[in-house]
Design a protein around this motif. Structure first.
Motif, PDB file in Angstrom:
ATOM      1  N   HIS A 167       8.947 -10.397 -14.441  1.00  0.00           N
ATOM      2  CA  HIS A 167       8.741  -9.093 -15.066  1.00  0.00           C
ATOM      3  C   HIS A 167       9.554  -8.064 -14.296  1.00  0.00           C
ATOM      4  O   HIS A 167       9.523  -8.043 -13.070  1.00  0.00           O
ATOM      5  N   LEU A 168      10.276  -7.222 -15.018  1.00  0.00           N
ATOM      6  CA  LEU A 168      11.076  -6.172 -14.393  1.00  0.00           C
ATOM      7  C   LEU A 168      10.243  -4.897 -14.370  1.00  0.00           C
ATOM      8  O   LEU A 168       9.807  -4.423 -15.416  1.00  0.00           O
ATOM      9  N   GLU A 169      10.023  -4.353 -13.171  1.00  0.00           N
ATOM     10  CA  GLU A 169       9.121  -3.218 -12.987  1.00  0.00           C
ATOM     11  C   GLU A 169       9.803  -2.098 -12.221  1.00  0.00           C
ATOM     12  O   GLU A 169      10.725  -2.335 -11.448  1.00  0.00           O
ATOM     13  N   ARG A 170       9.298  -0.874 -12.421  1.00  0.00           N
ATOM     14  CA  ARG A 170       9.729   0.283 -11.633  1.00  0.00           C
ATOM     15  C   ARG A 170       8.704   0.492 -10.524  1.00  0.00           C
ATOM     16  O   ARG A 170       7.499   0.406 -10.759  1.00  0.00           O
ATOM     17  N   TRP A 171       9.172   0.798  -9.332  1.00  0.00           N
ATOM     18  CA  TRP A 171       8.285   1.076  -8.207  1.00  0.00           C
ATOM     19  C   TRP A 171       8.780   2.332  -7.489  1.00  0.00           C
ATOM     20  O   TRP A 171       9.974   2.606  -7.458  1.00  0.00           O
ATOM     21  N   CYS A 172       7.850   3.065  -6.908  1.00  0.00           N
ATOM     22  CA  CYS A 172       8.174   4.241  -6.113  1.00  0.00           C
ATOM     23  C   CYS A 172       7.634   4.034  -4.703  1.00  0.00           C
ATOM     24  O   CYS A 172       6.488   3.608  -4.526  1.00  0.00           O
ATOM     25  N   HIS A 173       8.443   4.339  -3.706  1.00  0.00           N
ATOM     26  CA  HIS A 173       7.993   4.266  -2.313  1.00  0.00           C
ATOM     27  C   HIS A 173       7.258   5.578  -2.002  1.00  0.00           C
ATOM     28  O   HIS A 173       7.771   6.460  -1.309  1.00  0.00           O
ATOM     29  N   THR A 174       6.052   5.685  -2.517  1.00  0.00           N
ATOM     30  CA  THR A 174       5.262   6.913  -2.507  1.00  0.00           C
ATOM     31  C   THR A 174       4.999   7.443  -1.104  1.00  0.00           C
ATOM     32  O   THR A 174       5.096   8.642  -0.857  1.00  0.00           O
ATOM     33  N   TYR A 175       4.646   6.578  -0.178  1.00  0.00           N
ATOM     34  CA  TYR A 175       4.318   7.008   1.186  1.00  0.00           C
ATOM     35  C   TYR A 175       5.457   6.699   2.152  1.00  0.00           C
ATOM     36  O   TYR A 175       5.237   6.403   3.315  1.00  0.00           O
ATOM     37  N   GLY A 176       6.663   6.792   1.636  1.00  0.00           N
ATOM     38  CA  GLY A 176       7.864   6.585   2.440  1.00  0.00           C
ATOM     39  C   GLY A 176       8.932   7.553   1.983  1.00  0.00           C
ATOM     40  O   GLY A 176       8.731   8.763   1.988  1.00  0.00           O
TER      41      GLY A 176
ATOM     42  N   GLU B 190       0.811  -1.220   0.000  1.00  0.00           N
ATOM     43  CA  GLU B 190       0.000   0.000   0.000  1.00  0.00           C
ATOM     44  C   GLU B 190       0.849   1.278   0.000  1.00  0.00           C
ATOM     45  O   GLU B 190       0.372   2.336  -0.400  1.00  0.00           O
ATOM     46  N   GLU B 191       2.096   1.197   0.466  1.00  0.00           N
ATOM     47  CA  GLU B 191       2.963   2.367   0.523  1.00  0.00           C
ATOM     48  C   GLU B 191       3.612   2.687  -0.826  1.00  0.00           C
ATOM     49  O   GLU B 191       4.242   3.727  -0.966  1.00  0.00           O
TER      50      GLU B 191
END
Length: 102
Positions: A53-62, A15-16
């Protein structure tokens, strides 16, 4: 719930985070020279594998940092987490480095 290991903050609930789509997409060097079809392919065509699968992620709430994740799309197991700009950890995910744009 899936848990993701942020390279800066450690393990956190999904969720973060915000998924940014497929990783290692290379922008055309001179977009003005591309046809409309080539530009549309760059913008919209993405792989949708059954497997790693290679993905980009952002720690939006961190920490708000972007990083890459190697995730298996069938069981959602996260096989590797690595920082943007780092080499794909091919030995741990079974993906040949040649298959991924640097």
């Amino acid at each position: 719930m899936m848990q993701i290991e942020c390279p800066w903050c450690g393990r956190r609930d999904e969720e973060e985070f915000t998924c940014g789509g497929e990783a290692h997409i290379q922008r055309p060097p001179d977009p003005q020279q591309n046809s409309d079809a080539e530009w549309a392919a760059y913008l919209f065509d993405r792989i949708n594998p059954k497997g790693v699968h290679l993905e980009r992620w952002c720690h939006t709430y961190g920490c708000r940092q972007w990083f890459n994740v190697a995730r298996h799309t069938v069981n959602h197991n996260i096989l590797a987490v690595y920082r943007m700009g780092a080499a794909v950890p091919a030995d741990s995910v079974g993906v040949a480095v040649d298959e991924v744009s640097a």
